[in-house]
Design a protein around this motif. Structure first.
Motif, PDB file in Angstrom:
ATOM      1  N   THR A 621       0.837  -1.204   0.000  1.00 27.31           N
ATOM      2  CA  THR A 621       0.000   0.000   0.000  1.00 27.31           C
ATOM      3  C   THR A 621       0.872   1.255   0.000  1.00 27.31           C
ATOM      4  O   THR A 621       0.596   2.207  -0.748  1.00 27.31           O
ATOM      5  CB  THR A 621      -0.924   0.004   1.230  1.00 27.31           C
ATOM      6  N   ARG A 622       1.922   1.269   0.814  1.00 28.38           N
ATOM      7  CA  ARG A 622       2.795   2.445   0.856  1.00 28.38           C
ATOM      8  C   ARG A 622       3.511   2.644  -0.473  1.00 28.38           C
ATOM      9  O   ARG A 622       3.724   3.782  -0.916  1.00 28.38           O
ATOM     10  CB  ARG A 622       3.794   2.310   2.014  1.00 28.38           C
ATOM     11  N   ALA A 623       3.895   1.540  -1.141  1.00 30.33           N
ATOM     12  CA  ALA A 623       4.543   1.663  -2.442  1.00 30.33           C
ATOM     13  C   ALA A 623       3.581   2.240  -3.484  1.00 30.33           C
ATOM     14  O   ALA A 623       3.959   3.074  -4.317  1.00 30.33           O
ATOM     15  CB  ALA A 623       5.059   0.295  -2.901  1.00 30.33           C
ATOM     16  N   ARG A 624       2.331   1.817  -3.418  1.00 31.04           N
ATOM     17  CA  ARG A 624       1.325   2.358  -4.347  1.00 31.04           C
ATOM     18  C   ARG A 624       1.084   3.842  -4.077  1.00 31.04           C
ATOM     19  O   ARG A 624       0.870   4.624  -5.011  1.00 31.04           O
ATOM     20  CB  ARG A 624       0.018   1.566  -4.215  1.00 31.04           C
ATOM     21  N   LEU A 625       1.105   4.223  -2.819  1.00 32.65           N
ATOM     22  CA  LEU A 625       0.933   5.643  -2.490  1.00 32.65           C
ATOM     23  C   LEU A 625       2.076   6.473  -3.049  1.00 32.65           C
ATOM     24  O   LEU A 625       1.867   7.553  -3.611  1.00 32.65           O
ATOM     25  CB  LEU A 625       0.857   5.825  -0.978  1.00 32.65           C
ATOM     26  N   ASP A 626       3.316   5.986  -2.893  1.00 31.88           N
ATOM     27  CA  ASP A 626       4.471   6.708  -3.427  1.00 31.88           C
ATOM     28  C   ASP A 626       4.335   6.877  -4.939  1.00 31.88           C
ATOM     29  O   ASP A 626       4.598   7.955  -5.486  1.00 31.88           O
ATOM     30  CB  ASP A 626       5.769   5.950  -3.113  1.00 31.88           C
ATOM     31  N   ALA A 627       3.900   5.801  -5.617  1.00 30.84           N
ATOM     32  CA  ALA A 627       3.755   5.878  -7.070  1.00 30.84           C
ATOM     33  C   ALA A 627       2.642   6.845  -7.458  1.00 30.84           C
ATOM     34  O   ALA A 627       2.756   7.584  -8.444  1.00 30.84           O
ATOM     35  CB  ALA A 627       3.468   4.477  -7.627  1.00 30.84           C
ATOM     36  N   LEU A 628       1.548   6.856  -6.697  1.00 31.28           N
ATOM     37  CA  LEU A 628       0.440   7.763  -7.005  1.00 31.28           C
ATOM     38  C   LEU A 628       0.870   9.223  -6.869  1.00 31.28           C
ATOM     39  O   LEU A 628       0.616  10.045  -7.756  1.00 31.28           O
ATOM     40  CB  LEU A 628      -0.742   7.470  -6.079  1.00 31.28           C
ATOM     41  N   ILE A 629       1.519   9.548  -5.761  1.00 33.00           N
ATOM     42  CA  ILE A 629       1.927  10.940  -5.539  1.00 33.00           C
ATOM     43  C   ILE A 629       2.946  11.360  -6.585  1.00 33.00           C
ATOM     44  O   ILE A 629       2.897  12.485  -7.109  1.00 33.00           O
ATOM     45  CB  ILE A 629       2.490  11.109  -4.122  1.00 33.00           C
ATOM     46  N   ALA A 630       3.884  10.464  -6.949  1.00 36.95           N
ATOM     47  CA  ALA A 630       4.872  10.803  -7.979  1.00 36.95           C
ATOM     48  C   ALA A 630       4.194  11.044  -9.318  1.00 36.95           C
ATOM     49  O   ALA A 630       4.561  11.976 -10.054  1.00 36.95           O
ATOM     50  CB  ALA A 630       5.898   9.686  -8.093  1.00 36.95           C
ATOM     51  N   ALA A 631       3.205  10.238  -9.652  1.00 37.42           N
ATOM     52  CA  ALA A 631       2.506  10.413 -10.930  1.00 37.42           C
ATOM     53  C   ALA A 631       1.729  11.718 -10.955  1.00 37.42           C
ATOM     54  O   ALA A 631       1.717  12.432 -11.967  1.00 37.42           O
ATOM     55  CB  ALA A 631       1.573   9.224 -11.175  1.00 37.42           C
ATOM     56  N   VAL A 632       1.059  12.047  -9.849  1.00 35.30           N
ATOM     57  CA  VAL A 632       0.300  13.297  -9.796  1.00 35.30           C
ATOM     58  C   VAL A 632       1.239  14.494  -9.864  1.00 35.30           C
ATOM     59  O   VAL A 632       0.965  15.492 -10.537  1.00 35.30           O
ATOM     60  CB  VAL A 632      -0.558  13.344  -8.518  1.00 35.30           C
ATOM     61  N   ALA A 633       2.395  14.415  -9.172  1.00 34.08           N
ATOM     62  CA  ALA A 633       3.347  15.532  -9.148  1.00 34.08           C
ATOM     63  C   ALA A 633       3.873  15.854 -10.545  1.00 34.08           C
ATOM     64  O   ALA A 633       4.141  17.010 -10.862  1.00 34.08           O
ATOM     65  CB  ALA A 633       4.505  15.215  -8.208  1.00 34.08           C
ATOM     66  N   GLY A 634       3.984  14.847 -11.383  1.00 33.67           N
ATOM     67  CA  GLY A 634       4.523  15.080 -12.716  1.00 33.67           C
ATOM     68  C   GLY A 634       3.485  15.304 -13.787  1.00 33.67           C
ATOM     69  O   GLY A 634       3.811  15.315 -14.979  1.00 33.67           O
ATOM     70  N   SER A 635       2.221  15.479 -13.391  1.00 31.71           N
ATOM     71  CA  SER A 635       1.145  15.636 -14.365  1.00 31.71           C
ATOM     72  C   SER A 635       0.642  17.068 -14.384  1.00 31.71           C
ATOM     73  O   SER A 635       0.726  17.793 -13.389  1.00 31.71           O
ATOM     74  CB  SER A 635      -0.014  14.694 -14.025  1.00 31.71           C
TER      75      SER A 635
END
Length: 778
Positions: A621-635
């Motif tokens: 779950t924490r890994a998915r959260l990191d990926a979500l925030i990184a994707a949003v930050a770069g969009s």
């Protein structure tokens, strides 16, 4: 907490009502009973954990914790549960064994275990699984408890699964909502974009359907009717209406011309068709039936069924199964006899002894393993008339009649199909018509004229049934006949049906019915229990998803007994943003597979293995959260135009509906679905078909369209006015006011909405309680 020296046992119930049902079985002075009142502990809000997290700042994300702190929850009156927990603390003193007797399922397990862990209890724990609260079921549950010395260890795994679901809900709701609201939400939308592991893919299902409905273009298709007359003078009409519809008028005309001159033998096929009774009710199918019949929302159905369970009149209601275990087939005689003594209108239909029909196997009602909880059924204990309120009685009667029908013979219809083969330029074509007569009503006698056909699949277009007729003349196979005429009938394709409020839980649970791709369908199959394919959420929590979507203004409900769900512009924009940035969260099938992996925590064979699986899930779950925030930050922020004042989700004014109706009648157009409920649909129709406005001189008032002015003039004449007021004839706003004042609301038109409030100033931080958005629907 110290272990006790005395052999004292504490029973932990979920509600006082259930405790009262079972207390008569506890005679020993060493037995203590306590009850919760739902969840006594609740996850803390972010600001309560760290005040700095109250402000919404993207740089703080992701907010991730190894464990979520809990606080005392509150009851429905707002009072803290602190006193109840302290009472349980005192009751645990000197206790050697705790028997958890909460409702079966992971939520019931969590209610007890979270309190025991909070209080530091380390004694022996066992699990009493109560599928029903009648005496026979209670005694069976105690017998099963005696055979399962490790019941507490296995129940701890169910608790950890529920804890992991809450862990993901809290983290995903908190971080996802803040991230997409701060970085992706267009300025036109002022409300937070609430995000959730279950509600987001559920919205994706509805949004995909909304797109198909909006993009749907009606097409004319053709059926060919061929009236025929036999040598004995009998007359009937046969139809060529193939499943592969005819869209070419020239082809239909060629078939019609050939059919008009046809003569030859008729094929007459007679056979008996067996109609087995419907399946028993799961929680979701019961909600769907109550919505269709009574107009109840799923939460109302669930609450009523829970009350009946607590009173000992129904089996456990939060179930996904529509089957019973084979071991309970011997209960049918006693339960049916109890029903006969309670429902006078069907008493004479109740079978006895060998007349009881027991259908086994996946196509029947009894299977070897129906899953964690079996279908909802009545019990030996039946209510007396007047003992229940009207709603509880209606629901109990519905379930009781379903159980009775399941043990009656099949219905049998004598079906006759008359067909002819016609040689046509495109090839031989089949013309046919079918007539049916009830030979034996079977289970349908329970319902009489209310016997219902199988419910259609939600979200699908209505199927084309084979042409039927009420009565066929006497005919023999091979009878000579000739066509007396042939005509081409025009029909119009229909868009998919909207999913209704009562159907949504069924759609979430049977996601496989919404999927056409065979690869995705295989991914949704459940090898452990083929009768329950993988879905979204759990039976106990699906009802909570739609209110969350409504609160977020992602969807609106139409009018009616079981209202249809329409996705708003905000909902469509939100799903587009999620899929562009992190497609996995907008993928219903992927989410269903993910939840199936999550359920493996609850199936762990030991506590140690459950703990290991739970820790792996938290890391994932924490890994998915990191990926979500990184994707949003770069969009980049989604570019979406501001909703119009009469935007999606708001009803059009009566004048808009009347104007659109008059325009459609004058131009021979069909009104699109949802026009009378959604102002955005109505506005698009008017923009597409109303005449262009006359250009106004700079500074001059905008004139009404010619069509608006003509309609206003007609209303003026109907209301006895000599002419249309000058300002209404020249000023668009004045004409609109005139139409709103004089256009009589149609009986099926929605009420005029209240004036919109001015938009509030943009906040620098969310309103109080804005973090209460986490998707707790798991």
């Amino acid at each position: 907490m110290a272990r006790a020296s005395a052999d004292r046992t504490l029973f932990f119930f979920e509600k006082p009502s259930a405790m009262r049902q079972l207390q008569r079985f506890f005679k020993a002075p060493t037995t203590i009973c306590v009850s919760a009142e739902g969840h006594l502990l609740a996850a803390q809000e972010p600001a309560a954990i760290r005040p700095a997290w109250k402000a919404w700042r993207f740089d703080d994300l992701p907010i991730a914790l190894d464990e979520i702190p809990v606080a005392y929850a509150r009851n429905r009156s707002g009072a803290s549960h602190a006193g109840r927990i302290e009472a349980i603390r005192g009751a645990l003193q000197g206790v050697d064994r705790v028997i958890i007797a909460t409702d079966p399922g992971r939520e019931g397990s969590m209610i007890a275990w979270e309190v025991l862990e909070h209080l530091g209890y380390r004694g022996r724990v066992e699990r009493l699984r109560l599928g029903a609260l009648d005496e026979v079921s209670i005694r069976r549950a105690f017998a099963a408890l005696a055979r399962e010395p490790d019941s507490g260890e296995r129940d701890y795994a169910a608790y950890l699964e529920a804890l992991c679901r809450r862990y993901e809900d809290w983290h995903l709701g908190l971080n996802g909502t803040r991230a997409v609201s701060l970085r992706l939400r267009p300025p036109a939308f002022r409300e937070p974009w609430r995000f959730g592991g279950v509600q987001t893919p559920t919205l994706a299902i509805l949004a995909d359907l909304e797109r198909r409905i909006r993009d749907f273009v009606p097409r004319d298709f053709f059926k060919v009717a061929m009236p025929v007359e036999t040598e004995t003078g009998a007359a009937l009409t046969l139809w060529h209406a193939p499943k592969e519809r005819i869209f070419d008028r020239a082809e239909a005309d060629a078939i019609r011309e050939a059919a008009a001159g046809w003569s030859g033998p008729l094929s007459v096929v007679q056979k008996d068709v067996r109609r087995p009774p419907p399946r028993l009710f799961s929680k979701d199918t019961l909600a769907r039936r109550c919505a269709k019949r009574f107009g109840w929302d799923p939460q109302r159905t669930a609450a009523t069924a829970q009350d009946l369970y607590d009173s000992g009149f129904l089996s456990y209601p939060r179930t996904e199964s529509e089957h019973l275990p084979e071991s309970q087939s011997g209960d049918a005689a006693a339960i049916l006899a109890a029903i006969a003594g309670c429902l006078d209108d069907v008493a004479e239909l109740v079978p006895a002894g060998e007349a009881i029909v027991v259908r086994r196997g996946p196509r029947g009602h009894y299977v070897k393993d129906p899953g964690e909880h079996h279908a909802i059924v009545p019990l030996r204990k039946v209510p007396r008339r007047g003992e229940l309120g009207p709603e509880a009685w209606r629901l109990w009667e519905l379930v009781a009649k379903s159980y009775l029908a399941a043990h009656l013979p099949d219905g049998i219809d004598a079906r006759t199909t008359v067909a002819a083969e016609v040689a046509t330029p495109p090839g031989p074509k089949r013309f046919a018509v079918t007539g049916s007569v009830v030979r034996a009503p079977g289970w349908r006698a329970v319902y009489g004229s209310e016997a219902e056909d199988e419910d259609p699949v939600p979200g699908k277009a209505r199927r084309d049934d084979e042409p039927t007729t009420g009565r066929l003349p006497p005919l023999r196979d091979g009878a000579a006949a000739r066509a007396t005429d042939a005509t081409v009938e025009t029909a119009v394709t229909e868009p998919p049906r909207r999913i209704t409020r009562g159907e949504l839980p069924v759609v979430m649970g049977r996601l496989i019915d919404q999927v056409e791709d065979p690869v995705l369908r295989r991914a949704l199959e459940n090898p452990a229990n083929p009768n329950e394919p993988r879905g979204l959420g759990t039976a106990a929590t699906r009802d909570a998803v739609l209110p969350k979507l409504e609160k977020s203004h992602y969807v609106v409900l139409a009018k009616g007994k079981d209202p249809a769900i329409t996705v708003t512009e905000a909902g469509l924009a939100f799903i587009d943003a999620v899929r562009r940035v992190f497609p996995a969260y907008g993928d219903p099938v992927g989410r269903a597979v993910f939840e199936a992996d999550l359920a493996e925590i609850g199936r762990a064979p030991s506590r140690a293995e459950a703990v290991r699986r739970a820790e792996e899930f938290r890391q994932r779950t924490r890994a998915r959260l990191d990926a979500l925030i990184a994707a949003v930050a770069g969009s980049e922020r989604l570019a979406v135009a501001a909703p119009s004042p009469d935007g999606a989700g708001r009803p059009p004014t009566p004048a808009m509906v009347a104007f659109a109706t008059a325009l459609a009648a004058r131009k021979g157009l069909r009104l699109p679905r949802g026009l009378k409920q959604d102002a955005a649909i109505c506005r698009r129709f008017l923009d597409a078909h109303a005449e262009q406005r006359e250009a106004a001189a700079p500074g001059a008032p905008r004139p009404p369209t010619p069509a608006m002015r003509r309609y206003a003039e007609a209303l003026a004449r109907e209301n006895g006015l000599d002419k249309l007021p000058d300002d209404a004839a020249t000023d668009f706003s004045a004409c609109r006011r005139f139409l709103d004042a004089h256009a009589a609301p149609r009986p099926d038109a929605p009420a005029k909405p209240s004036p919109r409030k001015p938009a509030p100033r943009r906040r620098t931080r969310p309103p109080a309680g804005a973090d209460r958005h986490a998707d707790t629907s798991n």
